[in-house]
Write an enzyme that holds these catalytic residues in place. Sequence first.
Site, PDB file in Angstrom:
ATOM      1  N   MET A   1      -1.567  -6.772   7.379  1.00  0.00           N
ATOM      2  CA  MET A   1      -2.610  -7.662   6.834  1.00  0.00           C
ATOM      3  C   MET A   1      -2.166  -8.334   5.535  1.00  0.00           C
ATOM      4  SD  MET A   1      -5.873  -5.154   7.330  1.00  0.00           S
ATOM      5  CE  MET A   1      -6.021  -4.094   8.761  1.00  0.00           C
ATOM      6  N   SER A   2      -0.890  -8.560   5.392  1.00  0.00           N
ATOM      7  CA  SER A   2      -0.431  -9.180   4.131  1.00  0.00           C
ATOM      8  C   SER A   2       0.823 -10.010   4.402  1.00  0.00           C
ATOM      9  CB  SER A   2      -0.130  -8.095   3.090  1.00  0.00           C
ATOM     10  OG  SER A   2       0.984  -7.328   3.478  1.00  0.00           O
TER      11      SER A   2
ATOM     12  N   TYR B   1      -8.380 -10.321   3.057  1.00  0.00           N
ATOM     13  CA  TYR B   1      -9.560  -9.583   3.535  1.00  0.00           C
ATOM     14  C   TYR B   1     -10.442  -9.072   2.406  1.00  0.00           C
ATOM     15  CZ  TYR B   1      -6.929  -5.238   2.672  1.00  0.00           C
ATOM     16  OH  TYR B   1      -6.212  -4.229   2.096  1.00  0.00           O
ATOM     17  N   GLU B   2      -9.923  -9.070   1.177  1.00  0.00           N
ATOM     18  CA  GLU B   2     -10.755  -8.663   0.038  1.00  0.00           C
ATOM     19  C   GLU B   2     -11.646  -9.818  -0.425  1.00  0.00           C
ATOM     20  OE1 GLU B   2      -8.438  -5.760  -2.763  1.00  0.00           O
ATOM     21  OE2 GLU B   2      -7.012  -7.136  -1.856  1.00  0.00           O
TER      22      GLU B   2
ATOM     23  N   HIS C   1      -4.641   0.728  -5.760  1.00  0.00           N
ATOM     24  CA  HIS C   1      -4.495   0.972  -7.195  1.00  0.00           C
ATOM     25  C   HIS C   1      -4.657  -0.375  -7.864  1.00  0.00           C
ATOM     26  CE1 HIS C   1      -0.383  -0.515  -6.453  1.00  0.00           C
ATOM     27  NE2 HIS C   1      -0.526   0.161  -5.342  1.00  0.00           N
TER      28      HIS C   1
ATOM     29  N   ASN D   1       1.853   3.842  11.013  1.00  0.00           N
ATOM     30  CA  ASN D   1       1.099   4.306  12.197  1.00  0.00           C
ATOM     31  C   ASN D   1       1.580   3.529  13.411  1.00  0.00           C
ATOM     32  OD1 ASN D   1      -0.504   2.142  10.565  1.00  0.00           O
ATOM     33  ND2 ASN D   1      -1.137   1.850  12.690  1.00  0.00           N
TER      34      ASN D   1
ATOM     35  N   HIS E   1      -7.384   4.895   7.652  1.00  0.00           N
ATOM     36  CA  HIS E   1      -6.611   4.508   6.468  1.00  0.00           C
ATOM     37  C   HIS E   1      -5.885   5.702   5.833  1.00  0.00           C
ATOM     38  CE1 HIS E   1      -5.274   2.068   3.199  1.00  0.00           C
ATOM     39  NE2 HIS E   1      -5.972   2.729   2.296  1.00  0.00           N
TER      40      HIS E   1
ATOM     41  N   SER F   1       0.821  -1.227   0.000  1.00  0.00           N
ATOM     42  CA  SER F   1       0.000   0.000   0.000  1.00  0.00           C
ATOM     43  C   SER F   1       0.843   1.258   0.000  1.00  0.00           C
ATOM     44  CB  SER F   1      -0.845   0.080   1.279  1.00  0.00           C
ATOM     45  OG  SER F   1      -1.869  -0.824   1.228  1.00  0.00           O
TER      46      SER F   1
ATOM     47  N   ALA G   1       2.790  -2.102   4.233  1.00  0.00           N
ATOM     48  CA  ALA G   1       2.550  -1.043   5.214  1.00  0.00           C
ATOM     49  C   ALA G   1       2.210  -1.747   6.522  1.00  0.00           C
ATOM     50  CB  ALA G   1       1.385  -0.175   4.761  1.00  0.00           C
TER      51      ALA G   1
ATOM     52  N   HIS H   1      -5.390  -9.300  -1.219  1.00  0.00           N
ATOM     53  CA  HIS H   1      -5.394  -9.590   0.222  1.00  0.00           C
ATOM     54  C   HIS H   1      -6.490 -10.600   0.553  1.00  0.00           C
ATOM     55  CE1 HIS H   1      -3.732  -5.460  -0.032  1.00  0.00           C
ATOM     56  NE2 HIS H   1      -2.951  -5.853   0.957  1.00  0.00           N
TER      57      HIS H   1
HETATM   58  N1  HPA Z   1      -2.637  -2.902  11.440  1.00  0.00           N
HETATM   59  C1  HPA Z   1      -2.816  -3.713  10.401  1.00  0.00           C
HETATM   60  N2  HPA Z   1      -2.448  -3.404   9.177  1.00  0.00           N
HETATM   61  C2  HPA Z   1      -1.878  -2.207   8.975  1.00  0.00           C
HETATM   62  C3  HPA Z   1      -1.672  -1.306  10.024  1.00  0.00           C
HETATM   63  C4  HPA Z   1      -2.074  -1.673  11.326  1.00  0.00           C
HETATM   64  O1  HPA Z   1      -1.926  -0.930  12.312  1.00  0.00           O
HETATM   65  N3  HPA Z   1      -1.073  -0.212   9.485  1.00  0.00           N
HETATM   66  C5  HPA Z   1      -0.918  -0.464   8.162  1.00  0.00           C
HETATM   67  N4  HPA Z   1      -1.413  -1.665   7.843  1.00  0.00           N
END
Ligand code: HPA
Length: 279
Positions: free
Chosen positions: A215-216, A89-90, A63, A239, A251, A32, A117, A87
Amino acid sequence: MQDNTPRLLEESINSLRQIAKVPPKIAIVLGSGLSAFGDSLKNPIRQPYSEIPHFPSGRVSGHSGCMILGQLPGHDIDVLVLSGRAHLYEGFHVDEVVHPVRAIRQWGVEKLIITNAAGSIRRKMQPSELMHISDHINFTGQNPLIGPHHPDYGERFPDMSAAYNPDMGALLQTTARELGIILHQGIYAGFLGPSYETPAEVQMAKNMGAHAVGMSTVCEVIAGHQLGLDICGISCITNLASGISETPLHHDEVKWAAEQGRERFLTLLNAFIPKLSSQ
Ligand code: HPA
C-alpha cells in the site's frame, strides 16, 4: 496540502539546510516495522516531520515520522533516513505523500533506497524474506504528477522503463549473494488500501505479472524518478497475500514478520550502502 508548488518545497529545503550544509548523497525510506536501521546510525540528528515545514505528520501510522541524518556504523558515510511515511489510505493527498521524496531530491540527495512491507503472491517467497523490487504496477488510481507541470521537476511525461535503477538493483543482488542472504526479485503491485486485497484482486495482480502487494511506494517512485533520483526498492515480505495465505491477514502478523526479517535487512543495508556510495 494538495499543492505541489516549488515554493512549498523551497520552504522544506531551507529547513533541511539548517540540519546539514552539505546534503547526503544517499537516503532511505523505511517502511512499516523497519525503523531499526534509523536507530543504528552513528551521530544521529533527528528531526520529527512535524518540525519540517510541509512534511506530512499527525496521521503517520506505526511510529511518528522522523528524519534522521547519521553515519553508517563502521563507516563515515552519511545516510539520510526517512523513518515513517504518509500513506494515501491515511487520507493524505498524493502531493503530501511524495513531498519528502521531492524535498530531499531537490536538496541534493542522489540515490534513494525505498523499502516497504508487502504480501507475497508467490508461495516460495515466504514471510521475513526480502524481495528486490524490479518494477511496479500502480493500482492506487493516483499519480503524483497529475496537475500543473513544474519543469523544474523534470518531464511532463517521464519515461518509466527504468524507474528502479538496474545498476543499483544489480549491486543489491550481488551484495545479497555475497552475504548468503535470500533476495527474491519481483514486481510490486501498489494498492490504495487500507483494507487488504481480496483473493480475486491478488489473483488479478498475479495474472498481470505482480509478485508482491502493498500500500505504498509507487507514488514516491514516480515522483522521485521524474526528478532524476536513482532508486532501488526492497520489500520485506510480511505475509502471504490474501487467498495465497490459508489464514485471514492481520496487521500483528505483518509487524511480527518485519521484526523477524530485521537482522537480514540490517545486514544487507550495512553492506549495500558502502558499495553504493562508491559506485
Ligand atoms: N497487502 C497489502 N499491503 C501489505 C500486505 C498485504 O498483504 N502485507 C503488508 N503490507
